[in-house]
Design an enzyme around this catalytic site. Structure first.
Site: not given
Length: 418
Positions: A137, A418
């Site tokens: 990322y 999450f």
């Protein structure tokens, strides 16, 4: 990045089709694709029916010429706590994956660019995620904004007499936990940089899981301070030992939040006092959770590793810089480069504020992913300059920036998976 290294030009957009997934059937197909990238089977009907997706989520899919979904990503709206306590809107990103036979062709890049631009257009100041791999990322502007320790604490450990104390602990049944914990966590997360709000779907999956994990043991307890106010909670499971080898059960932390040292100590005292268990295991615990200082035998608390907690991607650096609190110190001009979205900006940090300074020569420069490391307070600008992640154009600017970025309060930590 060294002082003389050029900042990269924006990459060319990949020619892939990215579309919004509004149909629940498409969303389920996208989620199954994501699970497949993690080497899991499709979600069960019961699990999808119970908490598969929600209307407020934003789902994207990248398709091949036949129209089949071969890549996916979704996000849900959250509010992120910044140093000083301001909370800003952010996109909590999850479900990111590309089908294994369609990787290495720019599809993830197309998904990320579409997702970040859409989130920025909705008014999100940042995007946040938990990374399954550490090397993916950064190329999209994300950086590690908080870290945590993996710990093992022996049950039966004794606590020093001067350790924080006071308050009581009570256990909750599932209905009580569902009614109480969301509001309590929302309140607690508002006081720690990196804390974020959680969606109703997140809580359903955490407290009332469906599918294979539906029958697993889950304990929940709340700490109440001496003032009668609930100020912390813990959720845990148990990893069973092996009677044949004499291995004991282990308590596995899933969540532990507290408002301060007394609640932290109270909840850990409770956990380490549980019978029929040999240790309490926690992952990515806050760096300032100094349990070893509270124990008679500090070796009963072992740090077994350190990991990344929250990855942060600023979508509106100017808005983010203006929203957070700054420490006192001499002014610094900071230039931030965002190659992925093709933006850059310059701000003057001074007098407790951040103001645009487009025509000023920068004292410091960094990429948007490297800014994340200091933004919530996890790393100091001078350490980032020393590591080559930031460039110091004016001697002494990094030390001045250290004072500006430093804000009293707890260490940054998200604590939400999450």
């Amino acid at each position: 990045m060294s002082p003389d290294a050029p900042y990269p030009a924006p990459p060319t957009a990949a020619p892939h089709t990215v579309r919004t997934l509004a149909d629940p059937a498409d969303r389920r197909r996208a989620f199954d694709l994501f699970l497949g990238t993690l080497h899991h089977g499709p979600i069960t009907d019961d699990a999808w029916e119970a908490h598969g997706q929600a209307a407020e989520e934003h789902w994207l899919g990248v398709t091949d010429p036949s129209g089949a979904i071969v890549g996916s990503a979704y996000s849900f709206p959250t509010r992120l706590t910044l140093p000083g306590g301001t909370r800003v809107p952010a996109a909590a990103v999850s479900g990111v994956g590309v089908r294994p036979d369609r990787t290495r062709a720019g599809r993830l890049t197309a998904l990320m660019r579409a997702q970040l631009r859409a989130a920025r257009d909705r008014g999100d100041v940042a995007a946040v995620l938990r990374a399954s791999e550490a090397t993916i990322y950064g190329r999209y502007g994300y950086g590690i904004a908080s870290r945590g320790d993996h710990v093992r604490v022996t049950t039966g450990a004794t606590w020093r007499p001067e350790a924080p104390a006071g308050g009581t602990v009570r256990m909750l049944d599932p209905d009580e936990a569902t009614a109480l914990l969301p509001d309590l966590q929302e309140r607690l997360a508002a006081h720690r940089p990196g804390g974020m709000t959680r969606s109703a779907r997140w809580w359903r999956r955490a407290l009332r899981p469906a599918g294979p994990s539906a029958g697993e043991y889950k304990g929940v307890a709340v700490h109440t301070g001496t003032d009668g106010v609930d100020d912390g909670f813990v959720v845990w499971g148990v990893s069973e030992g092996d009677l044949a080898t004499g291995a004991t059960d282990e308590v596995r932390l899933q969540q532990l939040w507290s408002a301060g040292p007394a609640a932290t100590a109270g909840l850990w005292r409770f956990l380490t006092g549980l019978d029929l268990a040999g240790a309490v295991i926690g992952w990515v615990r806050p760096l300032d959770e100094d349990l070893d200082l509270m124990l008679t035998d500090f070796r009963a608390h072992r740090v077994t590793g350190r990991g990344d907690d929250l990855w942060l991607r600023l979508l509106d650096p100017g808005g983010a810089l203006r929203a957070r609190t700054w420490g006192p110190g001499d002014p610094v001009v900071l230039r931030v480069h965002d190659a992925f979205l093709g933006d850059s900006g310059t701000w003057r940090l001074a007098g407790g504020a951040a103001e645009p300074a487009a025509d000023a020569d920068p004292d410091l420069e960094c990429t948007v992913d490297a800014l994340s490391a200091a933004f919530l307070g996890d790393r100091s600008p001078s350490s980032l300059v020393a590591a080559g992640r930031w460039s110091e154009r004016t001697p002494g600017a990094a030390v001045r920036a250290d004072a500006l970025f430093a804000v009293p309060g707890p260490a940054p930590w998200c604590g939400t998976f999450f």
